[in-house]
Design an enzyme around this catalytic site. Structure first.
Site, short mmCIF file in Angstrom:
data_model
loop_
_atom_site.label_atom_id
_atom_site.label_comp_id
_atom_site.label_asym_id
_atom_site.label_seq_id
_atom_site.Cartn_x
_atom_site.Cartn_y
_atom_site.Cartn_z
N ASN A 72 -1.74 -34.52 105.98
CA ASN A 72 -1.07 -33.31 106.43
C ASN A 72 -1.70 -32.13 105.70
O ASN A 72 -2.74 -31.63 106.10
CB ASN A 72 0.44 -33.47 106.18
CG ASN A 72 1.24 -32.22 106.46
OD1 ASN A 72 0.70 -31.22 106.89
ND2 ASN A 72 2.52 -32.27 106.20
N HIS A 385 -4.40 -24.87 103.21
CA HIS A 385 -3.03 -25.19 102.81
C HIS A 385 -2.93 -25.66 101.35
O HIS A 385 -2.07 -25.19 100.60
CB HIS A 385 -2.52 -26.30 103.75
CG HIS A 385 -1.05 -26.38 103.82
ND1 HIS A 385 -0.37 -26.67 104.98
CD2 HIS A 385 -0.11 -26.21 102.87
CE1 HIS A 385 0.91 -26.67 104.72
NE2 HIS A 385 1.10 -26.41 103.46
N GLU A 426 -0.81 -21.24 107.43
CA GLU A 426 -0.45 -21.81 106.13
C GLU A 426 -1.56 -21.70 105.08
O GLU A 426 -2.07 -22.70 104.59
CB GLU A 426 -0.01 -23.26 106.30
CG GLU A 426 1.25 -23.32 107.14
CD GLU A 426 1.88 -24.70 107.16
OE1 GLU A 426 1.18 -25.67 107.41
OE2 GLU A 426 3.09 -24.78 106.93
N GLU A 496 6.40 -21.66 115.03
CA GLU A 496 6.71 -23.09 115.16
C GLU A 496 8.22 -23.27 115.04
O GLU A 496 8.85 -22.63 114.20
CB GLU A 496 6.02 -23.92 114.06
CG GLU A 496 4.51 -23.90 114.17
CD GLU A 496 3.80 -24.63 113.04
OE1 GLU A 496 4.35 -25.60 112.49
OE2 GLU A 496 2.68 -24.21 112.72
N TYR A 497 8.75 -24.11 115.90
CA TYR A 497 10.16 -24.48 115.76
C TYR A 497 10.36 -25.80 116.50
O TYR A 497 9.47 -26.25 117.23
CB TYR A 497 11.09 -23.37 116.29
CG TYR A 497 11.27 -23.34 117.79
CD1 TYR A 497 10.24 -22.95 118.63
CD2 TYR A 497 12.48 -23.74 118.38
CE1 TYR A 497 10.41 -22.94 120.01
CE2 TYR A 497 12.65 -23.73 119.76
CZ TYR A 497 11.61 -23.33 120.57
OH TYR A 497 11.76 -23.33 121.93
N HIS A 499 10.71 -29.34 115.74
CA HIS A 499 9.65 -30.31 115.42
C HIS A 499 9.86 -31.59 116.23
O HIS A 499 10.86 -32.29 116.09
CB HIS A 499 9.76 -30.61 113.93
CG HIS A 499 8.60 -31.29 113.35
ND1 HIS A 499 8.65 -32.56 112.85
CD2 HIS A 499 7.32 -30.86 113.19
CE1 HIS A 499 7.46 -32.89 112.38
NE2 HIS A 499 6.63 -31.87 112.58
N PHE A 573 3.36 -38.69 110.40
CA PHE A 573 3.71 -37.27 110.54
C PHE A 573 2.82 -36.59 111.58
O PHE A 573 3.11 -35.49 112.03
CB PHE A 573 3.59 -36.58 109.17
CG PHE A 573 4.41 -35.34 109.04
CD1 PHE A 573 5.80 -35.39 109.13
CD2 PHE A 573 3.81 -34.11 108.84
CE1 PHE A 573 6.56 -34.22 109.02
CE2 PHE A 573 4.56 -32.94 108.72
CZ PHE A 573 5.94 -33.00 108.81
C1 GAL Z 1 3.79 -26.74 109.98
C2 GAL Z 1 2.30 -26.68 110.17
C3 GAL Z 1 1.84 -27.62 111.25
C4 GAL Z 1 2.46 -28.97 111.05
C5 GAL Z 1 3.93 -28.85 111.08
C6 GAL Z 1 4.62 -30.15 110.82
O1 GAL Z 1 4.12 -26.31 108.73
O2 GAL Z 1 1.89 -25.40 110.49
O3 GAL Z 1 0.45 -27.71 111.20
O4 GAL Z 1 2.08 -29.47 109.82
O5 GAL Z 1 4.35 -27.99 110.06
O6 GAL Z 1 4.27 -31.13 111.68
#
Ligand code: GAL
Length: 951
Positions: A72, A385, A426, A496-497, A499, A573
Site C-alpha cells: 500500500n 506516501h 498522498e 475518495e470516499y 471504500h 487491501f
Molecule cells: C487512500 C489512497 C488510495 C488507497 C485508499 C485505500 O488513502 O489515496 O490510493 O490507498 O486510500 O484503499
C-alpha cells in the site's frame, strides 16, 4: 562517462522531446515480440543469451523471473531515499528497426508509451536519451540516427527501481516493463510541435498552433489554417492578423492563434458529450500541406463561483469513481476494448466522473471520456506516501514534481472531459506542490487545480495548491457541518470516499441524501473501480485462464498481496473495487446506479411524481414501463420534464389487486442507442410503495390447527426431516473487510458455547431456555401447528457492537432453489439497500453468494418477508414478522468463510446454510473510512422476533 540516471532525482530525463497534445498518424509500429534479458541490476553487463517478451507488457506478468509485488504505502524496502535495492531488476529490450525508404528526408521520432520506472534509449549502441514517470510517454528525435531503408538496432533498457519509485509509491501492484505501445512516427521537417485548443460555452474557439523546423531555423512564409465541425469553417488568424507572416517567436519557434465563433454551438457536458472535429494544417510557403492534425474538442466552461464548481454555469454533482489502469492478466496493459468497457460500465451504473488515480491513465481513456461523457480529474504521477514530508520540500525533486504535472497537462489539455488537474496523491504538502501548481495556473487558467494534501489538515486555511476542498474519507457529519458553518470557501468534492473493499459501501444513500440537500457539497469519487486481483494459476494442469461472474476458473485464483511471495505486502487491501477483477459489477454498483438515477419517483397523498434529476437533459432519451407487485409491465409515456423539474404520472388502479403490499416499479431503459448502451438497456428502476402490508406477519394463515408436540432432541434443539442442523442462535458473521477492527473482540461470538437451561412443554408448545456464557441468553418458544412451526425468539445480549442477532440452521441436500418476497434481486444489507427492489425474486442457491475476493459474509438480502427453499428434497417456507429482517442462504458456514483466504479453498456444502436475522449490523466502509451510521449498529439489549417454518 555513464550517469546512473535512475539514482539522480534531479534528472527527470534527457534527450526527451517536450510533451505535446498531438497525434501523428504516419507510424511505424514497434509492438510485438522483442529480444529480452532480465539483469539483476542496471550496471550488470548485457549477456549473449536472449529470451523473448511481448511489448507492450509487464515483464512481471510474463514468467521471466520477477513477479508483481503489492504494498500500500510502504516502500518494498525499509531504507529511506536515496537507497535503492542492490537487486534492481532491469529489462533489456532489443529489436531491429528498418523504417520505410520513403521516410528519407523526414523527421523521425521514437514514441515509448510508458515504461516502469526508468527508460534508457540506445540506437546502434549509442545513448539517445532517458525518461522517468512510469505513466507518461517519452519521445526521442531519431532523425539522422535511423536511416530509412537500413537496419538499426533499438535497445530500450527499463530499470525497475529508481529515485522515481519514491514518487510512485501508490497503493497498487508494483510492476515493471513497457506498458504502452511503442512506435516511430514521421513528420515533415517543418512540423506542428503542438496544438492547444480553448473552446468556451459561448462558441468562441481559439486554436494555438506551435511550429518548428527540423533544421532549427524556420523558413519564411509558412502558414497555418484550421477547420472546425462538420461544415468546415476557416478560422481567422486574429492574434497577429496585422502581420503578413505568421508569428515567429524566434528564428526557430513559431506560434499562431486562430479564432472563430461557432454559431448555435452544441455544448459538451457529461450528459451531452457533443464534440466537434478540429483540423489544423501547416502549409509550406508554396501552400502545400507540410503537417496536419485532427482532434475532437468540446465547447464547455468550468469555473468556480462562490463555493460551487460550475459546468456551463450549472452546479453539477460529481458521481465519481477512482480508476487505476488495471488488467487481471496483463497487470496494466490495456486494449482499446478494455478501456471502453471500463467507461461503459461506469456510465451504465450512473457514474459521471472519474479520477485517474493516481497517475495519468492510458491516453486513449480521455478520448473515450470525451466521447461517452465523463468528467475527469486528471491526476499526476506523484505519490511519495512513505516519505511525503521529506520529498514534497526536497529541492532535488522539484524538477520531477513540476515535470510530472506539466507533462500531463501538456498531453491532456485539449480534452473537454478533463475538468480539474490534480497534483498527485498522498505526498504531504510542500514547496514542490506549489511550484507545480504555479506552472499549471499559468499554462491553463481555464481549469481548477486540486491537491488533497494541501487541504488535509485545515479546510479553511488559504493555500496555493488546491482550488477544491477534496478530502478523503471524511465523516458525513464533518462535511455537512463544514458546508453549514459559513466558513466554507471552496467547492467540496471528496477525492475518495466509500471504500469498496469486499462487502462494503454501506451508507451511500445517506451520503447522497446529504450531498443533494446541502448547498456546498457536490459529491465525490468512490474508492475505487477495480478489485486488483491478478489471475494466478494454482494448478499447473489447469486449462486456459478463464473466469465468469467474478469467479476465477478452477485451478486459478485472484491473487492479492503475498500470493507471489511478495514480502512485505499489504494483503487484500488491493481488492477494494466496485467491480471484480473480471469487471463483473458487485452488488454495490446497483446501489450506486439507483442513487445516481436520472429519474426519481415519489408517492404521497395519492400522487405519483416523477422528477428529472439530470443537470442538462430532458427525458426523451428514456422510455419506461411500470409494474405493480405481481402484475405484468405496462408501457408508460414519460412526461416532458426539464432538468431538475418534476411532473405527475397517472397512477394505476390497484383496488382490484390481491391484498397485501403493493409496490410500483418504474423500469426505465434507453429509448435509443446511446454510445454506452444500446436501446433497451436498463438505466434504473425506481420503486414506491402504494400500499402497506395489510395482513399480520408472520402469515398465520397456516397456523390454525394445533399440531403434535414439537420434536426436540436432548439438547432442546428442533428435530426436523429437512434440517441437518436445528435453528440456533447466531451472533457472529464471517468478518467483512470493514470489520477488521472488531474481528478480535467478536471472536467470543464466533465460538459461543450453548448451555441448555431447561425445556418446558405445554401441549403443542415448547419453551427452550439456553445460555451462552455471559454473552447471551436465549428463550425460544416453539409452537407446533399442523404443517408449521411458529418460533418466538427472545434474546438478551450483553456485548457491545454485534454483527448480528439471529438464527442459523442448515438444510439437507436437495433444496437448491430460493424464492423470496422482499428486497432483491441483488445482495443487500441494512445500510446498502437503496438499489434493491421489493418483489418476488427467485434464484438458484449457488447464485445468491457474492464471491468477494477474500471470502467473507456475503449473499444477504434485507427486508425478506418470506422465502421458500425447494428442490428434490421437498420444500421449506419461512415467514418473518417484519419487513426489516435479513436473510442469507448460501453453501457456507460463517466459520468456513472466515477460515479461507481465497475461494478455491472453500468447499461448498451440499445443503444450505440459512441465516434469519432479526438485526444485522450495517456494512459501513471502515476498512478505510467511516464506519456505518448509528442506526445500523447493534448494541446490547433484548431482541424479540418471530418466524414460522412450514414444510
Ligand atoms: C487512500 C489512497 C488510495 C488507497 C485508499 C485505500 O488513502 O489515496 O490510493 O490507498 O486510500 O484503499
Amino acid at each position: 562517462m555513464t550517469v546512473a540516471v535512475w539514482r539522480e532525482p534531479a534528472v527527470s530525463g534527457w534527450g526527451r522531446l517536450p510533451m505535446h497534445a498531438l497525434d501523428h498518424p504516419e507510424r511505424f509500429e514497434l509492438d510485438g515480440v522483442w529480444r529480452f534479458q532480465l539483469l539483476h541490476d542496471p550496471e550488470e553487463a548485457v549477456g549473449e543469451s536472449w529470451g523473448e517478451i511481448a511489448v507492450p507488457g509487464c515483464w512481471t506478468m510474463q514468467d521471466v523471473g520477477d513477479h508483481p509485488w503489492y504494498t500500500n504505502y510502504r516502500m518494498p524496502w525499509p531504507e529511506p531515499p536515496p537507497f535503492l535495492p542492490a537487486d534492481n531488476p532491469t529489462g533489456v529490450y532489443e529489436r531491429e528497426v528498418e523504417v520505410p525508404a520513403g521516410w528519407a528526408g523526414r523527421r523521425i521520432v521514437l514514441h515509448v508509451g510508458a515504461a516502469e520506472s526508468v527508460l534508457l534509449v540506445e540506437l546502434d549502441g549509442e545513448a539517445v536519451g532517458a525518461s522517468k514517470d512510469s505513466h507518461l510517454a517519452a519521445e526521442f528525435d531519431l532523425t539522422g540516427r535511423v536511416r530509412p531503408g537500413e537496419r538499426s538496432v533499438l535497445r530500450l533498457t527499463v530499470v525497475k527501481w529508481s529515485d522515481g519509485s519514491y514518487l510512485e509509491d501508490q497503493d497498487h501492484w508494483w510492476q515493471a516493463g513497457i506498458t504502452r505501445p511503442v512506435f516511430l512516427y514521421a513528420t515533415d521537417p517543418l512540423h506542428l510541435t503542438d496544438v492547444r485548443v480553448s473552446a468556451d460555452m459561448t462558441g468562441e474557439l481559439a486554436v494555438d498552433a506551435f511550429v518548428a523546423h527540423g533544421a532549427g531555423t524556420l523558413p519564411a512564409g509558412w502558414s497555418v489554417t484550421a477547420t472546425v465541425g462538420d461544415q468546415p469553417l476557416e478560422l481567422d488568424a486574429a492574434w497577429w492578423a496585422d502581420r503578413v507572416e505568421q508569428e515567429r517567436v524566434s528564428s526557430y519557434a513559431g506560434h499562431t492563434r486562430l479564432v472563430a465563433t461557432v454559431p448555435d454551438v452544441r455544448l459538451w457536458t457529461a450528459e451531452t458529450p457533443y464534440t466537434y472535429e478540429v483540423k489544423v494544417f501547416l502549409h509550406r510557403p508554396d501552400g502545400a500541406v507540410a503537417d496536419q492534425t485532427s482532434l475532437r474538442i468540446g465547447f464547455r466552461r468550468v469555473e468556480i463561483v462562490g463555493r460551487d464548481l460550475l459546468v456551463n454555469g450549472v452546479r453539477v454533482f460529481f458521481r465519481g469513481v477512482n480508476r487505476h489502469d488495471f488488467h487481471p492478466v496483463t497487470g496494466r496493459v490495456l486494449s482499446a476494448a478494455d478501456l471502453r468497457a471500463d467507461l461503459v460500465t461506469m456510465k451504465r451504473f450512473g457514474f459521471n466522473a472519474v479520477r485517474t488515480s493516481h497517475y495519468p491513465n492510458d491516453p486513449r481513456l480521455l478520448a473515450l471520456a470525451d466521447e461517452l461523457g465523463l468528467y475527469v480529474i486528471d491526476e499526476a504521477n506523484i505519490e511519495c506516501h512513505a516519505y511525503g514530508h521529506e520529498l514534497a520540500d526536497d529541492p532535488l525533486y522539484t524538477g520531477q514534481f513540476v515535470e510530472r504535472v506539466s507533462r500531463m497537462v501538456r498531453r491532456d489539455v485539449n480534452h473537454p472531459s478533463v475538468i480539474i488537474w490534480s497534483l498527485g496523491n498522498e505526498s504531504d504538502y510542500g514547496a514542490n506542490h506549489d511550484a507545480a501548481a504555479g506552472w499549471v495556473r499559468r499554462y491553463d487558467p481555464t481549469r481548477p487545480v486540486q491537491y488533497e494534501g494541501a487541504i488535509r489538515d485545515d479546510w479553511e486555511r488559504p493555500q496555493t495548491a488546491s482550488d477544491i476542498l477534496c478530502p478523503m474519507y471524511p465523516s458525513l457529519d464533518s462535511i455537512v457541518e463544514h458546508a453549514r458553518s459559513g466558513r466554507q470557501t471552496l467547492p467540496l468534492i471528496m477525492c475518495e470516499y466509500s471504500h469498496a473493499m469486499g462487502n462494503s459501501n454501506g451508507t451511500l444513500a445517506e451520503h447522497w441524501a446529504a450531498i443533494e440537500s446541502t448547498p456546498g457539497l457536490q459529491g465525490g469519487f468512490i474508492w475505487e473501480f477495480w478489485d486488483h486481483g491478478l489471475l494466478q494459476r494454482t494448478d499447473p494442469a489447469a486449462g486456459d485462464p478463464g473466469w465468469s461472474d467474478g469467479v476465477a476458473a478452477p485451478g486459478w485464483r485472484w491473487a492479492y498481496g503475498g500470493d507471489f511471495g511478495d514480502e512485505p505486502n499489504d494483503g487484500n487491501f488491493c481488492a477494494d473495487g466496485l467491480v471484480f477483477p473480471d469487471r463483473t459489477p458487485k452488488p454495490a454498483m446497483y446501489e450506486h446506479r439507483e442513487l445516481a438515477a436520472p429519474i426519481r419517483l415519489t408517492y404521497s397523498d395519492g400522487v405519483l411524481t416523477v422528477r428529472n434529476r439530470q443537470h442538462f437533459r430532458d427525458l426523451s432519451w428514456l422510455s419506461a414501463s411500470y409494474s405493480v407487485t405481481g402484475s405484468s409491465p405496462v408501457a408508460v409515456a414519460l412526461p416532458d420534464i426539464r432538468p431538475g423539474g418534476s411532473a405527475a404520472l397517472a397512477l394505476p388502479d390497484i383496488s382490484e389487486m390481491s391484498p397485501g403490499e403493493a409496490w410500483l416499479t418504474l423500469r426505465v431503459v434507453t429509448a435509443h442507442d446511446e454510445p454506452w448502451a444500446p436501446a433497451g438497456t436498463e438505466v434504473c428502476a425506481p420503486q414506491v410503495r402504494l400500499r402497506a402490508e395489510t395482513r399480520p406477519l408472520p402469515d398465520r394463515a397456516a397456523l390454525r390447527r394445533p399440531g403434535s408436540p414439537v420434536p426436540l432432541d436432548d439438547h432442546g434443539l428442533l428435530v426436523h426431516p429437512l434440517l441437518s442442523r436445528a435453528p440456533e442462535l447466531s451472533l457472529w458473521r464471517a468478518p467483512i473487510d470493514n470489520d477488521r477492527d472488531h474481528a478480535s473482540s467478536w471472536e467470543v461470538l464466533a465460538g459461543l458455547a450453548r448451555r441448555l437451561v431447561d425445556v418446558r412443554r405445554d401441549g403443542a408448545r415448547a419453551v427452550v431456555r439456553a445460555e451462552y456464557g455471559d454473552v447471551a441468553t436465549h428463550v425460544q418458544e416453539i409452537t407446533a401447528y399442523d404443517g408449521a412451526l411458529l418460533f418466538a425468539e427472545t434474546v438478551t445480549v450483553r456485548h457491545d457492537d454485534l454483527p448480528r442477532v439471529g438464527m442459523v440452521f442448515e438444510t439437507v441436500a436437495g433444496l437448491d432453489h430460493l424464492d423470496w418476497f422482499g428486497l432483491g434481486p441483488w445482495e443487500c444489507y441494512p445500510d446498502r439497500r437503496f438499489g434493491a427492489r421489493v418483489d418476488r425474486h427467485a434464484a438458484p442457491v449457488d447464485e445468491l453468494f457474492t464471491p468477494y475476493v477474500r471470502p467473507q459474509e456475503s449473499g444477504g438480502r434485507f427486508g425478506v418477508r418470506r422465502f421458500t427453499l425447494a428442490g428434490a428434497a421437498g420444500d421449506l417456507t419461512v415467514h418473518l414478522d417484519d419487513d426489516r429482517r435479513q436473510v442469507s442462504v448460501t453453501r457456507y458456514r460463517a466459520a468456513d468463510l472466515a477460515a479461507a483466504r481465497h475461494h478455491d479453498e472453500l468447499v461448498p456444502r451440499a445443503g444450505c446454510v440459512v441465516h434469519v436475522d432479526a438485526v444485522h449490523r450495517g456494512l459501513g466502509t471502515a476498512s478505510c473510512g467511516p464506519d456505518t451510521l448509528p442506526p445500523y449498529l447493534i448494541g446490547p439489549g433484548t431482541y424479540t422476533w418471530s418466524w414460522t417454518l412450514t414444510a
